[in-house]
Design a protein around this motif. Structure first.
Motif, PDB file in Angstrom:
ATOM      1  N   GLN A 169       5.076  32.222  60.752  1.00 38.18           N
ATOM      2  CA  GLN A 169       5.294  31.430  59.546  1.00 38.18           C
ATOM      3  C   GLN A 169       6.799  31.278  59.296  1.00 38.18           C
ATOM      4  O   GLN A 169       7.394  31.984  58.488  1.00 38.18           O
ATOM      5  CB  GLN A 169       4.606  32.080  58.339  1.00 38.18           C
ATOM      6  CG  GLN A 169       3.095  32.073  58.425  1.00 38.18           C
ATOM      7  CD  GLN A 169       2.433  32.664  57.195  1.00 38.18           C
ATOM      8  OE1 GLN A 169       3.093  33.123  56.264  1.00 38.18           O
ATOM      9  NE2 GLN A 169       1.109  32.668  57.178  1.00 38.18           N
ATOM     10  N   ARG A 220       0.410  26.675  49.572  1.00 37.57           N
ATOM     11  CA  ARG A 220       1.233  27.777  50.073  1.00 37.57           C
ATOM     12  C   ARG A 220       2.520  27.292  50.744  1.00 37.57           C
ATOM     13  O   ARG A 220       3.350  28.107  51.142  1.00 37.57           O
ATOM     14  CB  ARG A 220       0.414  28.620  51.055  1.00 37.57           C
ATOM     15  CG  ARG A 220      -0.527  29.564  50.333  1.00 37.57           C
ATOM     16  CD  ARG A 220      -1.053  30.690  51.174  1.00 37.57           C
ATOM     17  NE  ARG A 220      -0.472  30.903  52.461  1.00 37.57           N
ATOM     18  CZ  ARG A 220       0.544  31.759  52.691  1.00 37.57           C
ATOM     19  NH1 ARG A 220       1.095  32.431  51.700  1.00 37.57           N
ATOM     20  NH2 ARG A 220       0.989  31.904  53.912  1.00 37.57           N
ATOM     21  N   TYR A 221       2.697  25.995  50.826  1.00 41.83           N
ATOM     22  CA  TYR A 221       3.913  25.460  51.434  1.00 41.83           C
ATOM     23  C   TYR A 221       4.910  25.028  50.360  1.00 41.83           C
ATOM     24  O   TYR A 221       5.732  24.136  50.571  1.00 41.83           O
ATOM     25  CB  TYR A 221       3.555  24.307  52.379  1.00 41.83           C
ATOM     26  CG  TYR A 221       2.829  24.802  53.610  1.00 41.83           C
ATOM     27  CD1 TYR A 221       3.476  24.931  54.835  1.00 41.83           C
ATOM     28  CD2 TYR A 221       1.500  25.210  53.531  1.00 41.83           C
ATOM     29  CE1 TYR A 221       2.815  25.424  55.948  1.00 41.83           C
ATOM     30  CE2 TYR A 221       0.834  25.722  54.633  1.00 41.83           C
ATOM     31  CZ  TYR A 221       1.495  25.828  55.839  1.00 41.83           C
ATOM     32  OH  TYR A 221       0.840  26.342  56.939  1.00 41.83           O
ATOM     33  N   ARG A 253      14.366  31.832  56.552  1.00 44.86           N
ATOM     34  CA  ARG A 253      13.777  30.516  56.260  1.00 44.86           C
ATOM     35  C   ARG A 253      14.817  29.457  55.920  1.00 44.86           C
ATOM     36  O   ARG A 253      14.612  28.262  56.211  1.00 44.86           O
ATOM     37  CB  ARG A 253      12.767  30.635  55.124  1.00 44.86           C
ATOM     38  CG  ARG A 253      13.355  31.035  53.787  1.00 44.86           C
ATOM     39  CD  ARG A 253      12.284  31.145  52.712  1.00 44.86           C
ATOM     40  NE  ARG A 253      11.375  32.240  52.943  1.00 44.86           N
ATOM     41  CZ  ARG A 253      11.526  33.459  52.422  1.00 44.86           C
ATOM     42  NH1 ARG A 253      12.568  33.723  51.656  1.00 44.86           N
ATOM     43  NH2 ARG A 253      10.657  34.403  52.664  1.00 44.86           N
ATOM     44  N   ASP A 288       8.610  39.142  56.451  1.00 44.51           N
ATOM     45  CA  ASP A 288       8.974  39.292  55.045  1.00 44.51           C
ATOM     46  C   ASP A 288       7.834  40.014  54.322  1.00 44.51           C
ATOM     47  O   ASP A 288       6.745  39.449  54.172  1.00 44.51           O
ATOM     48  CB  ASP A 288       9.206  37.913  54.426  1.00 44.51           C
ATOM     49  CG  ASP A 288       9.697  37.981  52.988  1.00 44.51           C
ATOM     50  OD1 ASP A 288       9.222  38.858  52.247  1.00 44.51           O
ATOM     51  OD2 ASP A 288      10.533  37.155  52.601  1.00 44.51           O
ATOM     52  N   ASN A 310       8.311  31.196  55.880  1.00 47.12           N
ATOM     53  CA  ASN A 310       8.195  32.409  55.080  1.00 47.12           C
ATOM     54  C   ASN A 310       8.973  33.576  55.677  1.00 47.12           C
ATOM     55  O   ASN A 310       8.856  34.702  55.199  1.00 47.12           O
ATOM     56  CB  ASN A 310       6.717  32.810  54.925  1.00 47.12           C
ATOM     57  CG  ASN A 310       5.964  31.898  53.971  1.00 47.12           C
ATOM     58  OD1 ASN A 310       6.515  31.477  52.956  1.00 47.12           O
ATOM     59  ND2 ASN A 310       4.726  31.582  54.290  1.00 47.12           N
ATOM     60  N   THR A 327       4.530  37.033  59.480  1.00 48.43           N
ATOM     61  CA  THR A 327       5.892  37.008  58.954  1.00 48.43           C
ATOM     62  C   THR A 327       6.430  38.427  58.844  1.00 48.43           C
ATOM     63  O   THR A 327       5.666  39.380  58.666  1.00 48.43           O
ATOM     64  CB  THR A 327       5.952  36.322  57.580  1.00 48.43           C
ATOM     65  OG1 THR A 327       7.281  36.460  57.031  1.00 48.43           O
ATOM     66  CG2 THR A 327       4.964  36.930  56.603  1.00 48.43           C
ATOM     67  N   ARG A 330       7.501  26.519  49.149  1.00 51.51           N
ATOM     68  CA  ARG A 330       8.923  26.772  49.414  1.00 51.51           C
ATOM     69  C   ARG A 330       9.575  25.596  50.134  1.00 51.51           C
ATOM     70  O   ARG A 330      10.610  25.085  49.713  1.00 51.51           O
ATOM     71  CB  ARG A 330       9.098  28.046  50.243  1.00 51.51           C
ATOM     72  CG  ARG A 330       8.951  29.344  49.466  1.00 51.51           C
ATOM     73  CD  ARG A 330       9.531  30.497  50.265  1.00 51.51           C
ATOM     74  NE  ARG A 330       9.431  31.768  49.553  1.00 51.51           N
ATOM     75  CZ  ARG A 330       8.482  32.654  49.730  1.00 51.51           C
ATOM     76  NH1 ARG A 330       7.505  32.397  50.591  1.00 51.51           N
ATOM     77  NH2 ARG A 330       8.455  33.781  49.056  1.00 51.51           N
ATOM     78  N   ALA A 339       6.300  38.043  51.326  1.00 45.72           N
ATOM     79  CA  ALA A 339       5.548  36.860  51.770  1.00 45.72           C
ATOM     80  C   ALA A 339       4.211  37.275  52.376  1.00 45.72           C
ATOM     81  O   ALA A 339       3.187  36.612  52.160  1.00 45.72           O
ATOM     82  CB  ALA A 339       6.365  36.067  52.776  1.00 45.72           C
TER      83      ALA A 339
END
Length: 274
Positions: A252, A42-43, A259, A169, A255, A167, A45, A172
């Protein structure tokens, strides 16, 4: 392009590790330690952004997380630290001469900090993002109850985290809830208790940390309050420590809608220390 491989832990568990090779010449390696209930994939990005700028990135699915084996989000902290040590040793062996930075998010930041305090010579820098590091000791009553539950009913659900506030977003957050590999239940008794013990132990040793350290935190974090990172910054005695606070951002950071600003600050700090 991400690759995935599996390896055996010291006690025989099958663990999964994600790797994003650097585009072109490798500047250094960044190893990510994810938060509680999360997993390394999930990391993507932050990993893809770093890889595009010449950083090799790797992230382990901690035991009991993601596709790794083990009690679901409820293993012993000491075993998580051993797994981290094994991954760091492997990176040092396969990438000799490359600077190595550890990046821990939330509960993973607690693990990264505990590991760094025990193994400073193995790291060139430490990044702690939204770190779980309580600035004050937990009450004796809470610790006694936690110890009892951890021993007699380790899988009991205790605290429920406000995951809907991780988050701002919407996409996300939707991705987070749709991911079948994410553990979104109450914190298990053993994990909660051992994490509190680890926080208490690291709090007493912070003045010994000399590793260059970057602290990142959102001021609107409801999972790990911003006071945690403020306390860490003030407690560390290293002359190379930096605190970056982001007004209104949630837990997060990688996210959040902002970011790119966080990633720019991260890459700037990393680049200045190789």
């Amino acid at each position: 392009m991400r690759t995935v491989h599996q390896w055996r832990s010291h006690d025989g568990l099958l663990l999964q590790q994600h790797t994003w090779p650097a585009d072109g010449h490798t500047k250094a390696t960044v190893m990510i330690i994810h938060g509680l209930g999360d997993h390394g994939g999930r990391y993507h990005r932050v990993a893809e952004q770093l890889a595009s700028q010449g950083w090799a990135v790797t992230a382990l699915d901690q035991r009991g997380h993601g596709a790794s084996h083990g009690p679901r989000a409820n293993a012993h902290v000491r075993d998580h630290l051993k797994d981290t040590g094994a991954a760091v040793t492997a990176l040092r062996r396969t990438q000799p001469g490359h600077p190595l930075f550890l990046l821990g998010h939330s509960w993973g930041g607690m693990l990264a900090l505990a590991y760094a305090l025990q193994n400073q010579a193995s790291l060139d820098g430490l990044v702690l993002c939204s770190t779980a590091a309580r600035p004050t000791p937990t009450s004796a009553t809470t610790m006694a109850l936690g110890r009892l539950l951890a021993k007699t009913a380790p899988g009991t659900g205790t605290r429920r985290l406000p995951l809907h506030q991780t988050t701002r977003d919407p996409q996300a957050l939707a991705d987070f809830y749709a991911d079948p590999l994410v553990f979104r239940h109450r914190v298990r008794a053993r994990m909660g208790f051992e994490s509190l013990v680890t926080m208490n132990e690291t709090r007493q040793k912070l003045s010994a940390l000399l590793t260059p350290t970057l602290l990142l935190h959102g001021t609107a974090d409801r999972i790990a309050p911003v006071e945690y990172s403020k306390h860490l910054y003030n407690a560390l005695t290293s002359t190379d420590r930096t605190l970056k606070l982001y007004d209104g951002l949630h837990h997060q950071l990688f996210n959040e809608p902002e970011r790119e600003t966080v990633l720019d600050d991260l890459t700037t700090w990393l680049s200045s220390r190789i």
